[in-house]
Design an enzyme around this catalytic site. Structure first.
Site, PDB file in Angstrom:
ATOM      1  N   PRO A   1     -25.496 -22.133   2.261  1.00  0.00           N
ATOM      2  CA  PRO A   1     -26.933 -22.686   2.255  1.00  0.00           C
ATOM      3  C   PRO A   1     -27.934 -21.798   1.380  1.00  0.00           C
ATOM      4  CG  PRO A   1     -26.067 -22.236   4.517  1.00  0.00           C
ATOM      5  CD  PRO A   1     -25.112 -21.826   3.641  1.00  0.00           C
TER       6      PRO A   1
ATOM      7  N   GLY B   1     -26.927 -14.721   0.826  1.00  0.00           N
ATOM      8  CA  GLY B   1     -26.308 -14.361  -0.728  1.00  0.00           C
ATOM      9  C   GLY B   1     -25.919 -15.400  -1.383  1.00  0.00           C
TER      10      GLY B   1
ATOM     11  N   ALA C   1     -23.679 -14.783  -5.118  1.00  0.00           N
ATOM     12  CA  ALA C   1     -22.188 -15.348  -4.999  1.00  0.00           C
ATOM     13  C   ALA C   1     -22.390 -16.209  -6.280  1.00  0.00           C
ATOM     14  CB  ALA C   1     -22.031 -16.103  -3.877  1.00  0.00           C
TER      15      ALA C   1
ATOM     16  N   ASP D   1     -26.118  -7.527  -2.003  1.00  0.00           N
ATOM     17  CA  ASP D   1     -25.836  -8.906  -2.084  1.00  0.00           C
ATOM     18  C   ASP D   1     -24.666  -8.821  -3.141  1.00  0.00           C
ATOM     19  OD1 ASP D   1     -27.729  -9.299  -0.217  1.00  0.00           O
ATOM     20  OD2 ASP D   1     -28.239 -11.116  -1.212  1.00  0.00           O
TER      21      ASP D   1
HETATM   22  C1  MEV Z   1     -31.580  -9.765   0.842  1.00  0.00           C
HETATM   23  O1  MEV Z   1     -30.409 -10.141   1.263  1.00  0.00           O
HETATM   24  C2  MEV Z   1     -31.504  -8.344   1.292  1.00  0.00           C
HETATM   25  C3  MEV Z   1     -32.940  -7.639   1.049  1.00  0.00           C
HETATM   26  O2  MEV Z   1     -32.713  -6.361   1.463  1.00  0.00           O
HETATM   27  C4  MEV Z   1     -33.061  -7.611  -0.485  1.00  0.00           C
HETATM   28  C5  MEV Z   1     -32.384  -6.974  -1.053  1.00  0.00           C
HETATM   29  O3  MEV Z   1     -31.501  -6.036  -0.717  1.00  0.00           O
HETATM   30  O4  MEV Z   1     -32.131  -7.246  -2.415  1.00  0.00           O
HETATM   31  C6  MEV Z   1     -33.912  -8.289   1.602  1.00  0.00           C
END
Ligand code: MEV
Length: 321
Positions: free
Chosen positions: A101, A107, A111, A152
């Site tokens: 999604p 992520g 990906a 991510d």
């Molecule tokens: C996003 O999946 C996670 C955050 O911490 C942003 C990041 O780490 O780049 C909100």
């Protein structure tokens, strides 16, 4: 010639947002993978077809423009920047299935970036190490989103259950031989990671004396959660998730829908639940060692939910012919 690469999405268990300020985080790669095929083109164009999202576009490398009629063409920027890292701009056909999604805090953009860099580099016979793929993909996220931690892209590249050290200095694979049964609940409302990270930054600039201790507290939660996970201490994992959720709410990234799912999951038997990822829409994660079925049923009365398993496999390249 055709090359395929795939890379998993992720779910953050602890530490999102704090990770942007050099704090540690814990995340797992999930068994939902973006898949990128690169094929020869008879023209000099780079044509991209994101099949599951119905997005088509063409990238002009001479002037960097993206041509697409799709209202959701933002994802093509990640693809353009990923290709730029490992390609001279000659023609290619690129077919993508995201399978994760979008804007759901899972992520998907990382990906797609990891899988695109892996596929296009393999197509061009550039042998990249995993750390190079992760580094390039992080640079892509930084370029497109302005701010992003390496979390991510690291998870998507290496897979598994990972403790990302402070300042991303090291990644520690948490090798456990038991499951972490989680349910991801997600809404139709998309969260914009770049904007949410920026919103937290503004809040921190204005109320630094208040917000800094919250970020420090998330760091302590993540460190304690690492021990709890290694000891399979289910009660503590759940409680720490609930505390982490309260702090994310205080950082301003919660929404009514996310809150609703968080409490629905707890009432349906989850040991703990929290926002996962950037928030502002997107997803929650519920830790369900007593079974995932009731939690999924309860969330899907109003929103969507899936059971996520840890994907041990990170980025994977296959030469099809
Ligand atoms: C996003 O999946 C996670 C955050 O911490 C942003 C990041 O780490 O780049 C909100």
């Amino acid at each position: 010639m055709q090359v395929r690469a795939s890379a998993p999405g992720k779910a953050i268990l602890f530490g999102e947002h704090a990770v942007v300020y050099g704090k540690p985080a814990i995340a797992m790669a999930i068994n939902k993978r973006a898949c990128v095929d690169v094929l020869e083109s008879s023209t000099n164009n780079i044509n991209v077809n994101i099949r599951d999202l119905g997005i088509k576009g063409s990238i002009n490398f001479d002037n960097g423009t993206i041509m697409s009629d799709s209202p959701k063409k933002g994802i093509l920027k990640y693809i353009r920047e990923s290709i730029k890292k490992v390609h001279d701009g000659s023609g290619m056909e690129i077919n993508i299935d995201v399978n994760i999604p979008i804007g759901g805090g899972l992520g998907s953009s990382a990906a797609v970036a990891v899988a695109t860099i892996a596929a296009v580099s393999a197509y061009n016979k550039i042998d990249l190490k995993e750390e190079e793929i992760a580094k390039y993909a992080h640079e892509v996220e930084l370029k497109v989103q302005k701010s992003a931690s390496p979390l991510d892209t690291t998870i998507s590249t290496y897979g598994g259950l990972i403790y990302l050290e402070s300042n991303a200095e090291d990644i520690v694979q948490l090798d456990i031989d038991y499951d972490i049964p989680v349910v991801i609940g997600y809404t139709d409302t998309r969260g914009d990671t770049g904007k949410l990270v920026e919103a937290v930054k503004i809040r921190r600039d204005i109320y630094s004396d208040i917000i800094d201790p919250l970020i420090d507290s998330i760091e302590l939660i993540t460190e304690e959660a690492k021990e709890a996970i290694l000891n399979d201490d289910k009660k503590r994992i759940g409680e720490l998730m609930n505390i982490n959720h309260g702090l994310l709410d205080a950082l301003g990234v919660n929404t009514k829908e996310l809150s609703g799912m968080v409490y629905t999951a707890r009432n349906a038997g989850a040991c703990g639940s929290k926002i996962t990822g950037a928030g502002g829409g997107g997803s929650i994660i519920a830790y369900c060692p007593n079974g995932t079925g009731k939690v999924i049923s309860a969330i899907t009365e109003t929103e969507s939910a899936l059971k996520a398993d840890i994907s041990k496999e990170g980025v994977k390249i296959t030469n099809l012919y």
